[in-house]
Design an enzyme around this catalytic site. Structure first.
Site, mmCIF file in Angstrom:
data_model
loop_
_atom_site.group_PDB
_atom_site.id
_atom_site.type_symbol
_atom_site.label_atom_id
_atom_site.label_comp_id
_atom_site.label_asym_id
_atom_site.label_seq_id
_atom_site.Cartn_x
_atom_site.Cartn_y
_atom_site.Cartn_z
ATOM 1 N N SER A 193 -6.756 -60.410 44.924
ATOM 2 C CA SER A 193 -7.361 -60.204 43.597
ATOM 3 C C SER A 193 -7.488 -61.515 42.853
ATOM 4 O O SER A 193 -6.570 -61.905 42.131
ATOM 5 C CB SER A 193 -6.472 -59.245 42.790
ATOM 6 O OG SER A 193 -5.120 -59.684 42.826
ATOM 7 N N LYS A 236 2.269 -65.708 51.517
ATOM 8 C CA LYS A 236 0.869 -65.982 51.918
ATOM 9 C C LYS A 236 0.371 -67.290 51.305
ATOM 10 O O LYS A 236 -0.525 -67.943 51.852
ATOM 11 C CB LYS A 236 -0.051 -64.803 51.585
ATOM 12 C CG LYS A 236 -0.213 -64.456 50.100
ATOM 13 C CD LYS A 236 -1.333 -65.184 49.404
ATOM 14 C CE LYS A 236 -1.359 -64.903 47.928
ATOM 15 N NZ LYS A 236 -2.244 -65.770 47.169
ATOM 16 N N THR A 263 -6.883 -65.381 50.201
ATOM 17 C CA THR A 263 -6.431 -66.698 49.759
ATOM 18 C C THR A 263 -6.802 -67.799 50.767
ATOM 19 O O THR A 263 -7.036 -68.941 50.381
ATOM 20 C CB THR A 263 -4.910 -66.650 49.461
ATOM 21 O OG1 THR A 263 -4.579 -67.703 48.589
ATOM 22 C CG2 THR A 263 -4.060 -66.748 50.680
ATOM 23 N N GLU A 302 1.118 -71.949 43.561
ATOM 24 C CA GLU A 302 2.429 -71.344 43.783
ATOM 25 C C GLU A 302 3.035 -71.661 45.145
ATOM 26 O O GLU A 302 4.245 -71.718 45.296
ATOM 27 C CB GLU A 302 2.355 -69.812 43.614
ATOM 28 C CG GLU A 302 2.109 -69.343 42.194
ATOM 29 C CD GLU A 302 3.337 -69.483 41.289
ATOM 30 O OE1 GLU A 302 4.260 -70.223 41.640
ATOM 31 O OE2 GLU A 302 3.346 -68.851 40.226
#
Ligand SMILES: NC(=O)C1=CN([C@@H]2O[C@H](COP(=O)(O)OP(=O)(O)OC[C@H]3O[C@@H](n4cnc5c(N)ncnc54)[C@H](OP(=O)(O)O)[C@@H]3O)[C@@H](O)[C@H]2O)C=CC1
Ligand SMILES: O=C(CO)COP(=O)(O)O
Length: 336
Positions: A136, A189, A246, A279
């Site tokens: 998302s 991920k 991603t 992140e």
């Protein structure tokens, strides 16, 4: 209609605040910079993070955390992972028992190896903590493009309540009791996305990318299952789904940072150029430690760690992955 406080005014907090506003809820979004809250209120656009997305007059913005928390049935925690614990601690004086806090950030705390929901629970013992995760990107949710995610909670009642708040014709929400599996998939991920970006930056092709995605989810799920997550969370939206988006998307901050590193930038230069939170950089050391703690071999994660923190040349890292000793792909079906 629910009263909702969105804690964090980056791209993801703002996209979710807009979605919830469109669903008819009363939304107040908090920025840790009061001047940013004032600017969002005045311009009705997040020019640096979600340019071109109109934020309707019904959305409220504040720099006052007490205002963002008080009287809200649900709080959405959308600050970077490294600010989740400290922000939860600041919320504590204003929180009332039973308020739902939904973590939407992705990360693992390096020194404690705790997930973000576990940190929130520690800081806010009176909260009903839940998570929302899945493939998302804020840029697409902000534009109302079709997206599917998962809400995880301790009880079916809370999960279905949140599903009802978020879900609409372009935002499909599944429920899950496996908060741990969801959070591990969502944070690990990002480390694999850095690897995929590095491969892109080195000029490697689709074969390398596909291998990193596939072997990456293998690594994530081996660790995640060992830690108690359900395999279905790693093969589902919050695992392979998020990993695909991603590793493939032009919007991905982690892939972009990896790409720049593959092109020769340092980790810090890449983070500065991306301008939004990367992140995976913060989750890599935690992932290495978790692999060691649970006795799970994590070769891609280890090579990313070596490139980010030990100055290893990116091409050499890929070469070392390729030159590992030959192995079976899996051991699920042994030769008889
Ligand atoms: N963007 C996306 O598409 C998605 C993001 N996520 C996750 O959501 C989380 C937030 O990401 P995203 O919105 O993209 O990040 P952004 O970089 O867009 O925004 C982060 C926001 O948090 C603020 N911030 C920084 N430090 C603090 C602090 N100490 N206390 C409070 N606020 C702070 C930043 O303020 P300032 O401008 O002052 O730096 C900024 O407003 C991350 O964990 C990310 O992985 C999850 C799914 C999708
Ligand atoms: O988690 C995200 C999308 O689901 C956002 O992280 P990236 O921007 O690195 O893809």
């Amino acid at each position: 209609m629910a009263n909702i406080g969105v804690i964090g005014a980056g791209s993801w907090g703002t996209a979710l605040a807009l979605l919830l506003d469109k669903n008819g809820h009363a939304v107040t979004e908090w920025s840790h910079r009061p001047e940013e809250a004032e600017e969002l209120s005045r311009t009705r656009e997040h020019k640096s993070k979600l340019p071109g997305v109109k934020l309707p007059e019904t959305m409220r913005f504040t720099g006052d955390l007490e205002e963002a928390v008080t009287g809200k049935e649900v709080l959405i925690m959308a600050v970077p992972s490294t600010a989740v614990r400290s922000t939860a601690a600041k919320i504590r004086p204003y929180l009332t028992k039973g308020q739902i806090v939904v973590d939407v950030a992705k990360g693992i705390e390096e020194n404690t190896l705790m997930t973000l929901s576990q940190q929130i629970e520690e800081e806010l013992p009176d909260a009903d903590v839940a998570v929302l995760s899945g493939p998302s990107h804020a840029e697409e949710v902000g534009r109302g493009l079709p997206t599917s995610v998962v809400v995880g909670a301790k009880t079916r009642e809370t999960a279905e309540y949140l599903q009802g708040l978020f879900m609409n014709e372009v935002f499909r929400v599944y429920t899950s009791p496996d908060m741990l599996g969801m959070e591990l998939g969502g944070s690990l991920k990002n480390v694999i996305a850095l690897a995929a970006g590095i491969a892109d930056g080195l000029g490697y092709g689709d074969n390398a990318k596909a291998a990193l995605i596939t072997r990456g989810i293998h690594e994530i799920s081996r660790l995640g299952v060992e830690m108690g997550g359900a395999i279905e969370s790693f093969t589902g939206l919050t695992g392979v789904g998020d990993l695909i988006v991603t590793c493939a998307s032009v919007h991905s901050r982690n892939r972009k940072a990896g790409y720049l590193i593959g092109q020769g930038r340092t980790m810090q230069e890449a983070m500065d150029e991306v301008k939004m939170v990367v992140e995976g950089v913060f989750s890599t050391k935690a992932a290495v430690k978790l692999g060691k703690k649970y006795g799970v071999d994590m070769p891609i994660v280890e090579q990313v760690n070596a490139v980010l923190f030990e100055g290893k040349d990116a091409a050499e890292a890929v070469n070392d992955l390729m030159m590992r000793s030959g192995k079976p792909e899996h051991t699920a079906k042994p030769w008889s």
